[in-house]
Design a protein around this motif. Structure first.
Motif, PDB file in Angstrom:
ATOM      1  N   PHE A  66      17.815   7.020  16.245  1.00 48.78           N
ATOM      2  CA  PHE A  66      18.920   6.919  15.283  1.00 48.78           C
ATOM      3  C   PHE A  66      20.176   6.383  15.953  1.00 48.78           C
ATOM      4  CE2 PHE A  66      17.002  10.766  12.893  1.00 48.78           C
ATOM      5  CZ  PHE A  66      16.197   9.919  12.163  1.00 48.78           C
TER       6      PHE A  66
ATOM      7  N   ASN B  64      34.570  15.007   9.896  1.00 42.89           N
ATOM      8  CA  ASN B  64      34.890  13.590   9.956  1.00 42.89           C
ATOM      9  C   ASN B  64      36.288  13.294  10.432  1.00 42.89           C
ATOM     10  OD1 ASN B  64      32.982  11.847   9.305  1.00 42.89           O
ATOM     11  ND2 ASN B  64      33.290  11.958   7.116  1.00 42.89           N
TER      12      ASN B  64
ATOM     13  N   ARG C 287      17.674  -3.054   7.656  1.00 54.29           N
ATOM     14  CA  ARG C 287      17.634  -1.666   8.114  1.00 54.29           C
ATOM     15  C   ARG C 287      17.831  -0.703   6.953  1.00 54.29           C
ATOM     16  NH1 ARG C 287      21.559   2.531  11.109  1.00 54.29           N
ATOM     17  NH2 ARG C 287      20.049   4.192  10.828  1.00 54.29           N
ATOM     18  N   TYR C 288      18.802  -1.015   6.088  1.00 55.64           N
ATOM     19  CA  TYR C 288      19.090  -0.114   4.976  1.00 55.64           C
ATOM     20  C   TYR C 288      18.344  -0.524   3.718  1.00 55.64           C
ATOM     21  CZ  TYR C 288      22.789   1.647   7.978  1.00 55.64           C
ATOM     22  OH  TYR C 288      23.479   2.190   9.018  1.00 55.64           O
ATOM     23  N   SER C 289      17.489  -1.536   3.792  1.00 55.78           N
ATOM     24  CA  SER C 289      16.818  -2.093   2.611  1.00 55.78           C
ATOM     25  C   SER C 289      17.817  -2.289   1.491  1.00 55.78           C
ATOM     26  CB  SER C 289      15.721  -1.172   2.093  1.00 55.78           C
ATOM     27  OG  SER C 289      14.800  -0.908   3.087  1.00 55.78           O
ATOM     28  N   SER C 290      18.968  -2.812   1.818  1.00 61.25           N
ATOM     29  CA  SER C 290      19.999  -2.927   0.804  1.00 61.25           C
ATOM     30  C   SER C 290      20.983  -4.024   1.168  1.00 61.25           C
ATOM     31  CB  SER C 290      20.720  -1.580   0.667  1.00 61.25           C
ATOM     32  OG  SER C 290      21.645  -1.624  -0.379  1.00 61.25           O
TER      33      SER C 290
ATOM     34  N   TRP D  89      21.260  -5.592   9.168  1.00 60.64           N
ATOM     35  CA  TRP D  89      21.843  -4.497   8.386  1.00 60.64           C
ATOM     36  C   TRP D  89      21.120  -4.364   7.051  1.00 60.64           C
ATOM     37  CZ3 TRP D  89      26.740  -1.911   9.552  1.00 60.64           C
ATOM     38  CH2 TRP D  89      27.161  -1.037   8.537  1.00 60.64           C
TER      39      TRP D  89
ATOM     40  N   ARG E 249      28.826  15.077  15.353  1.00 61.56           N
ATOM     41  CA  ARG E 249      28.260  15.331  14.036  1.00 61.56           C
ATOM     42  C   ARG E 249      27.192  16.407  14.098  1.00 61.56           C
ATOM     43  NH1 ARG E 249      27.380   9.637  11.241  1.00 61.56           N
ATOM     44  NH2 ARG E 249      29.590   9.334  10.809  1.00 61.56           N
ATOM     45  N   LEU E 250      26.375  16.346  15.133  1.00 62.98           N
ATOM     46  CA  LEU E 250      25.338  17.379  15.287  1.00 62.98           C
ATOM     47  C   LEU E 250      25.980  18.749  15.464  1.00 62.98           C
ATOM     48  CD1 LEU E 250      22.647  15.698  17.546  1.00 62.98           C
ATOM     49  CD2 LEU E 250      22.364  16.508  15.214  1.00 62.98           C
TER      50      LEU E 250
ATOM     51  N   ASP F  73      22.182   3.109  14.918  1.00 57.66           N
ATOM     52  CA  ASP F  73      23.565   3.205  14.428  1.00 57.66           C
ATOM     53  C   ASP F  73      24.513   2.314  15.210  1.00 57.66           C
ATOM     54  OD1 ASP F  73      22.929   4.887  12.420  1.00 57.66           O
ATOM     55  OD2 ASP F  73      23.677   6.721  13.362  1.00 57.66           O
TER      56      ASP F  73
ATOM     57  N   ASN G 287      28.481  -4.382   2.468  1.00 56.10           N
ATOM     58  CA  ASN G 287      27.870  -3.965   3.730  1.00 56.10           C
ATOM     59  C   ASN G 287      28.836  -4.146   4.898  1.00 56.10           C
ATOM     60  OD1 ASN G 287      25.482  -3.162   2.686  1.00 56.10           O
ATOM     61  ND2 ASN G 287      24.258  -4.866   3.475  1.00 56.10           N
TER      62      ASN G 287
ATOM     63  N   SER H  58      16.615  14.765  21.482  1.00 59.63           N
ATOM     64  CA  SER H  58      15.307  14.515  20.876  1.00 59.63           C
ATOM     65  C   SER H  58      15.067  13.023  20.718  1.00 59.63           C
ATOM     66  CB  SER H  58      15.225  15.203  19.517  1.00 59.63           C
ATOM     67  OG  SER H  58      15.952  14.473  18.575  1.00 59.63           O
TER      68      SER H  58
ATOM     69  N   THR I 289      13.787  11.288  18.242  1.00 59.58           N
ATOM     70  CA  THR I 289      14.203  10.661  16.981  1.00 59.58           C
ATOM     71  C   THR I 289      15.705  10.444  16.974  1.00 59.58           C
ATOM     72  OG1 THR I 289      14.131  12.861  16.005  1.00 59.58           O
ATOM     73  CG2 THR I 289      12.369  11.358  15.400  1.00 59.58           C
ATOM     74  N   ASN I 290      16.438  11.399  17.557  1.00 59.76           N
ATOM     75  CA  ASN I 290      17.885  11.219  17.575  1.00 59.76           C
ATOM     76  C   ASN I 290      18.262  10.012  18.433  1.00 59.76           C
ATOM     77  OD1 ASN I 290      20.491  12.219  16.689  1.00 59.76           O
ATOM     78  ND2 ASN I 290      20.874  12.591  18.864  1.00 59.76           N
TER      79      ASN I 290
END
Lengths: 346, 359
Positions: free
Chosen positions: A60, A309, A251-254, A248, A303-304, A64, A259, A54, A56-57
């Protein structure tokens, strides 16, 4: 040791394989093998899991892999010179922490970004000075600065997270080009990959980098200033890691001091899996980038499929060991078969 | 060496110039405060009588997998999902870093889950992804650690800060008879939860006349490390021989302190209380080292989160303040301000009730 491995993945300075043994071809073309494997995994994942393909994937997936991809570029060059930089993830963290600190203290974002990259270059210059200027072992130096930079990041920001960066910037980093699934971030990634690839594979500087890694002494007699090259590679690695830190945080607003912790291992893993010899002198950027994509794709696809993990970590570990082991095993197989041939010829 | 500095000079010059140029016009924190366009999304109407939809796909994403505490929390979620006939799934990163949860949220979006229950490692890092999930119709319930309130539907709060702080003050005062010196053994100096509880405890000591004779002498930090907490306890008892009580609002700290006290001569002369789990503290309650301590039941947190998510996904509630729903065995809950649900006051454990709990 390094001259022993001259038939491992071939850089331009490595002698071309002499005869047509299949094993040898595979060895000489590690990057071809890894690219093929990557393509196979991509096709396999798209067939077995409809969600994987897809759009969106896809977005992502690229987001990533972006930080590992970025940092792997200078890391490849550094490992080809026979050195290593383990402080990159800490540089990323410190750059993010500096970004957060400056943002909290009223600096403009347009000023913060170049300052963070400059900071990264300075941190890289410290590594470069210690390794190239003073001749200290890079493994020890960068383990030291790994701890030092991460520590400074915590001094700057503590356990605070700074998050209210301007939306225009954060949404650019997570956004895509128009209505396509291609992330905006892919553009600088491709440009930088081309720049690094051309430098390493088609310029005099690139040849000097290989020569320095193959044999520092020989390179020195050939008039190549290996230390100067190494110094500047560390500066570039610092600047790129800092850029990755800025991206970074956006992207993560953080922006946080932790990090990207542990990221250096993923980068080194990708570079080695990409066929670069840890002893320097060999390996190509294309193989490395394929390995980055391979590792990220495996992670995403597994993961999908709800693979745990722990299993994921095991897969990555096995791939790495195989990558490091295979060239050596094949070399042993080949030398013993040569020896048999030689004995038969007697 | 001078070669390096000569070469760095032009670099620094260029950088300085670019700084001057960019400093004149630019976006600062003050000029960028227009970033809240996705406020609370409690839209549509709730139908309190709607049944819970069959086969809801509920995914739990704790801070980190294989963490004993969150294992218990999500186990409660699994029980609840089983009760209402949904599909339970557990995913999560191996490390509790800020951004490690994002790719898991992305995966859950791809897998078309109905509900995501998440304990956020960072309130903001997960936000863009969580909002993407909500755009895809997934209900997001945070538990344990909240995400920023504009990117989740509900937050399950284990207890209010006031509730915990007051319980700590009361337990301590009750056990030392309302007077004497006490000390705090906390986790890390910047642990947000701990500091907030300690703050309430201090306010209570300062403002409540019942606690007028209690003196807080010091706060030490065990960094949530067993050995460090053990040594800090030892240090406290040596430094303050007339200490009446140690209050440890951290499960690691109270267990380490109990282990030291139970084997030392201070046993029976010092009160130890705080927040701990029944399984860790059972032997110390039985041997008399500890009389009372408190904690919420983590199983109930996951249980409530799962029911809250199911109620959202089934249309019983929209997440607006004042709506009510029934969370299985826990009974009826009312949504508070900012989409918050408080589990209830912490449970106090003592010799009489500790055997009823297993976590």
């Amino acid at each position: 040791m390094s001259s022993d491995l001259a038939t491992a993945p071939a850089g331009p300075t490595a002698p071309a394989p002499q005869s047509g043994s299949r094993w040898r071809e595979l060895l000489a073309n590690w990057d071809t093998a890894i690219i093929t494997l990557t393509v196979l995994v991509l096709i396999g994942a798209s067939i077995t899991n409809p969600d994987f393909g897809s759009s969106t994937n896809f977005t992502f997936l690229v987001l990533d892999l972006a930080p590992i991809f970025l940092i792997a570029l200078p890391m490849t060059l550094i490992i080809v010179t026979g050195e290593i930089d383990l402080s990159v993830a800490s540089t990323l963290g410190l750059s993010g922490a500096a970004m957060g600190w400056m943002w909290n203290n009223g600096f403009t974002i347009e000023m913060i970004v170049p300052m963070c990259i400059l900071l990264g270059a300075l941190l890289g210059a410290l590594n470069g000075f210690l390794v190239a200027g003073l001749g200290l072992p890079s493994l020890a130096v960068t383990i030291g600065t790994l701890a030092l930079f991460r520590g400074l990041a915590f001094v700057l920001l503590g356990d605070q997270a700074v998050s209210n960066f301007p939306r225009a910037y954060t949404s650019w980093v997570t956004g895509t080009v128009g209505d396509t699934p291609i992330p905006n971030l892919a553009i600088p990634l491709v440009i930088l990959a081309v720049v690094f690839g051309v430098i390493l594979q088609s310029t005099a500087l690139g040849r000097n980098i290989y020569a320095t890694g193959a044999s520092a002494t020989a390179a020195k007699f050939a008039g190549i200033d290996g230390n100067r090259i190494k110094f500047w590679l560390y500066v570039v690695a610092g600047a790129v890691a800092a850029l990755a830190g800025v991206l970074w945080s956006l992207r993560y607003s953080s922006a946080r001091a932790d990090n990207g912790s542990g990221l250096e291992l993923s980068v080194v893993a990708a570079v080695l899996l990409g066929g670069v010899s840890i002893f320097g002198g060999k390996g190509r950027l294309l193989g490395v980038l394929a390995a980055v994509v391979l590792l990220a794709t495996l992670q995403n696809a597994l993961r999908l499929e709800d693979i745990s993990n722990e299993a994921l970590t095991v897969v990555t570990g096995v791939l790495l060991i195989v990558a490091v082991l295979l060239p050596n095993v094949l070399k042993i197989v080949r030398t013993s078969s040569q020896r048999r041939k030689a004995i038969r010829a007697l | 060496m001078s070669r390096f500095s000569r070469r760095l000079a032009p670099l620094a010059g260029v950088a300085a110039l670019s700084l001057v140029l960019t400093a004149c016009v630019g976006t600062t924190q003050d000029s960028a405060s227009d970033s809240s366009d996705s406020g609370s999304r409690a839209t549509g109407t709730a139908n309190p009588d709607a049944p819970i939809t069959e086969g809801l796909k509920v995914a739990f994403l704790p801070k980190q997998l294989n963490n004993p505490y969150s294992d218990i929390e999500v186990a409660g979620g699994e029980t609840a999902v089983g009760e209402f006939g949904g599909e339970y799934k557990l995913v999560g990163p191996n490390d509790a870093s800020a951004s490690s949860q994002v790719s898991y949220i992305n995966t859950l979006i791809q897998q078309n889950q109905d509900v995501i229950g998440i304990a956020a490692n960072d309130p903001n890092a997960v936000c863009p992804s969580l909002n993407q999930a909500r755009d895809a119709g997934i209900k997001v319930v945070t538990f344990d650690s909240d995400a920023s309130k504009d990117c989740r539907d509900l937050f399950i709060n284990q207890a209010t800060t006031e509730g915990v702080g007051e319980a700590l003050a009361k337990m301590t005062s009750d056990q030392i008879g309302g007077s004497g010196k006490i000390a705090i053994l906390s986790a890390t100096p910047n642990a947000t939860n701990q500091n907030a509880w300690i703050e309430v405890l201090k306010e209570q000591l300062a403002s409540n006349p019942e606690y007028a004779n209690i003196e807080l002498v010091t706060t030490v930090y065990g960094n949530d490390d067993d050995q460090k907490s053990f040594q800090e306890t030892q240090g406290l008892l040596q430094t303050y021989p007339d200490l009446k009580a140690i209050v440890s609002p951290t499960t690691v700290g109270i267990a380490a302190a109990a282990r030291y006290i139970s084997s030392s001569s201070y046993k029976d002369n010092i009160v130890l209380t705080g927040l701990g789990t029944p399984n860790q503290m059972r032997e110390y309650v039985k041997d008399g080292t500890v009389k009372q301590f408190a904690l919420w039941d983590p199983t109930d947190i996951g249980y409530l989160a799962a029911y809250a998510g199911a109620a959202l996904a089934s249309g019983q509630i929209t997440g607006a303040e004042g709506e009510t729903f029934t969370a299985g065995e826990l009974g009826e809950y009312t949504i508070g301000a900012d989409g918050e649900l408080v589990l209830g006051p912490p449970t106090v454990f003592d010799a009489a009730n500790i055997d009823q709990y297993d976590f």
